[in-house]
Design a protein around this motif. Structure first.
Motif, PDB file in Angstrom:
ATOM      1  N   ARG A  95      43.070  20.740  47.204  1.00  0.00           N
ATOM      2  CA  ARG A  95      43.509  19.485  47.806  1.00  0.00           C
ATOM      3  C   ARG A  95      45.019  19.586  48.007  1.00  0.00           C
ATOM      4  NH1 ARG A  95      39.312  18.048  44.384  1.00  0.00           N
ATOM      5  NH2 ARG A  95      37.710  16.781  45.401  1.00  0.00           N
ATOM      6  N   GLY A  96      45.409  19.800  49.257  1.00  0.00           N
ATOM      7  CA  GLY A  96      46.817  19.967  49.572  1.00  0.00           C
ATOM      8  C   GLY A  96      46.955  20.687  50.893  1.00  0.00           C
ATOM      9  N   ASN A  97      48.179  20.878  51.309  1.00  0.00           N
ATOM     10  CA  ASN A  97      48.455  21.531  52.583  1.00  0.00           C
ATOM     11  C   ASN A  97      48.726  23.009  52.377  1.00  0.00           C
ATOM     12  OD1 ASN A  97      48.237  19.028  53.878  1.00  0.00           O
ATOM     13  ND2 ASN A  97      50.351  18.544  53.347  1.00  0.00           N
ATOM     14  N   LEU A  98      48.270  23.819  53.331  1.00  0.00           N
ATOM     15  CA  LEU A  98      48.430  25.264  53.263  1.00  0.00           C
ATOM     16  C   LEU A  98      49.312  25.730  54.415  1.00  0.00           C
ATOM     17  CD1 LEU A  98      44.691  26.295  52.669  1.00  0.00           C
ATOM     18  CD2 LEU A  98      46.411  25.680  50.956  1.00  0.00           C
ATOM     19  N   GLU A  99      50.228  26.645  54.125  1.00  0.00           N
ATOM     20  CA  GLU A  99      51.063  27.247  55.166  1.00  0.00           C
ATOM     21  C   GLU A  99      51.146  28.739  54.904  1.00  0.00           C
ATOM     22  OE1 GLU A  99      55.594  27.066  56.971  1.00  0.00           O
ATOM     23  OE2 GLU A  99      54.863  25.397  55.756  1.00  0.00           O
ATOM     24  N   THR A 100      50.649  29.536  55.871  1.00  0.00           N
ATOM     25  CA  THR A 100      50.608  30.987  55.706  1.00  0.00           C
ATOM     26  C   THR A 100      50.304  31.643  57.048  1.00  0.00           C
ATOM     27  OG1 THR A 100      49.596  32.802  54.455  1.00  0.00           O
ATOM     28  CG2 THR A 100      48.135  31.003  55.120  1.00  0.00           C
ATOM     29  N   PRO A 101      50.709  32.899  57.242  1.00  0.00           N
ATOM     30  CA  PRO A 101      50.346  33.583  58.481  1.00  0.00           C
ATOM     31  C   PRO A 101      48.887  34.049  58.507  1.00  0.00           C
ATOM     32  CG  PRO A 101      51.738  34.991  57.146  1.00  0.00           C
ATOM     33  CD  PRO A 101      51.683  33.654  56.469  1.00  0.00           C
ATOM     34  N   GLN A 102      48.261  34.186  57.328  1.00  0.00           N
ATOM     35  CA  GLN A 102      46.879  34.664  57.256  1.00  0.00           C
ATOM     36  C   GLN A 102      46.098  33.833  56.238  1.00  0.00           C
ATOM     37  OE1 GLN A 102      46.565  38.852  56.567  1.00  0.00           O
ATOM     38  NE2 GLN A 102      44.378  38.789  56.260  1.00  0.00           N
ATOM     39  N   LEU A 103      45.052  33.119  56.719  1.00  0.00           N
ATOM     40  CA  LEU A 103      44.252  32.242  55.868  1.00  0.00           C
ATOM     41  C   LEU A 103      42.795  32.652  55.927  1.00  0.00           C
ATOM     42  CD1 LEU A 103      43.879  29.652  54.155  1.00  0.00           C
ATOM     43  CD2 LEU A 103      43.730  28.381  56.313  1.00  0.00           C
ATOM     44  N   SER A 104      42.167  32.747  54.747  1.00  0.00           N
ATOM     45  CA  SER A 104      40.748  33.074  54.657  1.00  0.00           C
ATOM     46  C   SER A 104      40.072  32.027  53.775  1.00  0.00           C
ATOM     47  CB  SER A 104      40.583  34.471  54.044  1.00  0.00           C
ATOM     48  OG  SER A 104      39.236  34.734  53.748  1.00  0.00           O
ATOM     49  N   ILE A 105      39.056  31.337  54.326  1.00  0.00           N
ATOM     50  CA  ILE A 105      38.311  30.337  53.563  1.00  0.00           C
ATOM     51  C   ILE A 105      36.841  30.708  53.616  1.00  0.00           C
ATOM     52  CG2 ILE A 105      37.713  27.903  53.308  1.00  0.00           C
ATOM     53  CD1 ILE A 105      40.300  27.203  54.785  1.00  0.00           C
ATOM     54  N   ASP A 106      36.272  31.058  52.470  1.00  0.00           N
ATOM     55  CA  ASP A 106      34.863  31.436  52.397  1.00  0.00           C
ATOM     56  C   ASP A 106      33.965  30.208  52.408  1.00  0.00           C
ATOM     57  OD1 ASP A 106      35.666  34.067  52.190  1.00  0.00           O
ATOM     58  OD2 ASP A 106      35.277  34.225  50.030  1.00  0.00           O
ATOM     59  N   LYS A 107      32.723  30.408  52.798  1.00  0.00           N
ATOM     60  CA  LYS A 107      31.708  29.369  52.757  1.00  0.00           C
ATOM     61  C   LYS A 107      31.534  28.913  51.308  1.00  0.00           C
ATOM     62  CE  LYS A 107      26.977  28.529  54.243  1.00  0.00           C
ATOM     63  NZ  LYS A 107      25.816  29.103  54.933  1.00  0.00           N
ATOM     64  N   GLY A 108      31.403  27.599  51.098  1.00  0.00           N
ATOM     65  CA  GLY A 108      31.228  27.062  49.757  1.00  0.00           C
ATOM     66  C   GLY A 108      32.504  26.565  49.114  1.00  0.00           C
ATOM     67  N   VAL A 109      33.623  26.677  49.804  1.00  0.00           N
ATOM     68  CA  VAL A 109      34.917  26.212  49.301  1.00  0.00           C
ATOM     69  C   VAL A 109      35.139  24.777  49.762  1.00  0.00           C
ATOM     70  CG1 VAL A 109      37.414  26.503  49.564  1.00  0.00           C
ATOM     71  CG2 VAL A 109      35.955  28.506  49.226  1.00  0.00           C
ATOM     72  N   LEU A 110      35.699  23.929  48.891  1.00  0.00           N
ATOM     73  CA  LEU A 110      36.095  22.577  49.265  1.00  0.00           C
ATOM     74  C   LEU A 110      37.595  22.594  49.543  1.00  0.00           C
ATOM     75  CD1 LEU A 110      35.626  19.518  49.530  1.00  0.00           C
ATOM     76  CD2 LEU A 110      36.212  19.349  47.119  1.00  0.00           C
ATOM     77  N   PHE A 111      37.981  22.252  50.766  1.00  0.00           N
ATOM     78  CA  PHE A 111      39.392  22.201  51.155  1.00  0.00           C
ATOM     79  C   PHE A 111      39.663  20.866  51.819  1.00  0.00           C
ATOM     80  CE2 PHE A 111      42.433  23.224  54.754  1.00  0.00           C
ATOM     81  CZ  PHE A 111      43.575  23.013  53.994  1.00  0.00           C
ATOM     82  N   GLU A 112      40.565  20.083  51.230  1.00  0.00           N
ATOM     83  CA  GLU A 112      40.995  18.811  51.792  1.00  0.00           C
ATOM     84  C   GLU A 112      42.498  18.876  52.001  1.00  0.00           C
ATOM     85  OE1 GLU A 112      39.846  15.565  49.286  1.00  0.00           O
ATOM     86  OE2 GLU A 112      37.737  16.155  49.274  1.00  0.00           O
ATOM     87  N   GLY A 113      42.899  18.881  53.261  1.00  0.00           N
ATOM     88  CA  GLY A 113      44.317  18.975  53.578  1.00  0.00           C
ATOM     89  C   GLY A 113      44.486  19.507  54.978  1.00  0.00           C
ATOM     90  N   THR A 114      45.676  20.017  55.260  1.00  0.00           N
ATOM     91  CA  THR A 114      45.934  20.617  56.559  1.00  0.00           C
ATOM     92  C   THR A 114      46.344  22.064  56.357  1.00  0.00           C
ATOM     93  OG1 THR A 114      48.274  19.971  56.561  1.00  0.00           O
ATOM     94  CG2 THR A 114      46.699  18.411  57.537  1.00  0.00           C
ATOM     95  N   SER A 115      46.133  22.860  57.385  1.00  0.00           N
ATOM     96  CA  SER A 115      46.620  24.238  57.344  1.00  0.00           C
ATOM     97  C   SER A 115      47.549  24.447  58.523  1.00  0.00           C
ATOM     98  CB  SER A 115      45.466  25.237  57.390  1.00  0.00           C
ATOM     99  OG  SER A 115      44.763  25.145  58.596  1.00  0.00           O
ATOM    100  N   LYS A 116      48.618  25.157  58.264  1.00  0.00           N
ATOM    101  CA  LYS A 116      49.623  25.396  59.298  1.00  0.00           C
ATOM    102  C   LYS A 116      49.936  26.887  59.309  1.00  0.00           C
ATOM    103  CE  LYS A 116      54.448  24.310  60.312  1.00  0.00           C
ATOM    104  NZ  LYS A 116      55.641  23.613  59.825  1.00  0.00           N
ATOM    105  N   PRO A 117      49.764  27.523  60.459  1.00  0.00           N
ATOM    106  CA  PRO A 117      50.140  28.944  60.518  1.00  0.00           C
ATOM    107  C   PRO A 117      51.650  29.098  60.463  1.00  0.00           C
ATOM    108  CG  PRO A 117      49.442  28.170  62.683  1.00  0.00           C
ATOM    109  CD  PRO A 117      49.247  27.033  61.730  1.00  0.00           C
ATOM    110  N   SER A 118      52.089  30.165  59.877  1.00  0.00           N
ATOM    111  CA  SER A 118      53.515  30.454  59.817  1.00  0.00           C
ATOM    112  C   SER A 118      53.718  31.924  60.133  1.00  0.00           C
ATOM    113  CB  SER A 118      54.089  30.111  58.444  1.00  0.00           C
ATOM    114  OG  SER A 118      53.508  30.940  57.461  1.00  0.00           O
ATOM    115  N   ARG A 119      54.921  32.285  60.456  1.00  0.00           N
ATOM    116  CA  ARG A 119      55.268  33.690  60.703  1.00  0.00           C
ATOM    117  C   ARG A 119      55.543  34.373  59.389  1.00  0.00           C
ATOM    118  NH1 ARG A 119      59.591  33.162  65.589  1.00  0.00           N
ATOM    119  NH2 ARG A 119      58.131  32.365  67.133  1.00  0.00           N
ATOM    120  N   ARG A 120      55.232  35.651  59.348  1.00  0.00           N
ATOM    121  CA  ARG A 120      55.611  36.440  58.157  1.00  0.00           C
ATOM    122  C   ARG A 120      57.120  36.498  58.088  1.00  0.00           C
ATOM    123  NH1 ARG A 120      51.286  39.643  55.909  1.00  0.00           N
ATOM    124  NH2 ARG A 120      49.510  39.552  57.301  1.00  0.00           N
ATOM    125  N   ARG A 121      57.626  36.308  56.868  1.00  0.00           N
ATOM    126  CA  ARG A 121      59.091  36.296  56.691  1.00  0.00           C
ATOM    127  C   ARG A 121      59.560  37.574  56.088  1.00  0.00           C
ATOM    128  NH1 ARG A 121      58.839  31.038  53.418  1.00  0.00           N
ATOM    129  NH2 ARG A 121      57.136  30.214  54.578  1.00  0.00           N
TER     130      ARG A 121
END
Length: 121
Positions: A95-121
């Motif tokens: 429960r929260g926001n995610l920011e990353t250049p690469q996101l993987s969410i498997d089936k069966g995961v509970l995710f409540e929030g937003t995801s934002k792509p970012s550039r690798r730093r």
């Protein structure tokens, strides 16, 4: 078996496990580290690293997380920012926001929030 898979994933992401907060342990505060750290207990506060954080299946984490890579199998309440990647594996509950250049969410995961792509730093 799940622990072995998580340790294998951690090894692939950043090498050997440097520290662990085991089941039954509770910690509140600010955690900074180098290498790979695994949390299986309860943590509340702030986590900051350029390396790998593994949140085990039984873990309950309430924190703002900034890391190189984050692998979640447990419960996280708070925002996660990762320079490289975030992986969510069942039975993860995030429960929260995610920011990353690469996101993987498997089936069966509970995710409540937003995801934002970012550039690798």
């Amino acid at each position: 078996m799940a622990k072995q898979n998580e340790d294998l994933q951690a090894s692939r992401s950043g090498g050997e496990l440097n520290a662990i907060l085991g089941r039954g342990s509770e910690f509140e505060g600010k955690l900074t580290f180098e290498g790979t750290v695994r949390i299986d207990g309860k943590f509340s506060g702030e986590i900051s690293t350029a390396d790998v954080l593994v949140i085990g299946e039984g873990a309950r984490v309430q924190a703002e997380i900034s890391a190189g890579s984050v692998i979640v199998n447990g419960e996280v309440h708070g925002n996660i920012r990762a320079k490289n990647s975030i992986e969510l594996h069942p039975p993860a509950r995030v429960r929260g926001n995610l920011e990353t250049p690469q996101l993987s969410i498997d089936k069966g995961v509970l995710f409540e929030g937003t995801s934002k792509p970012s550039r690798r730093r």
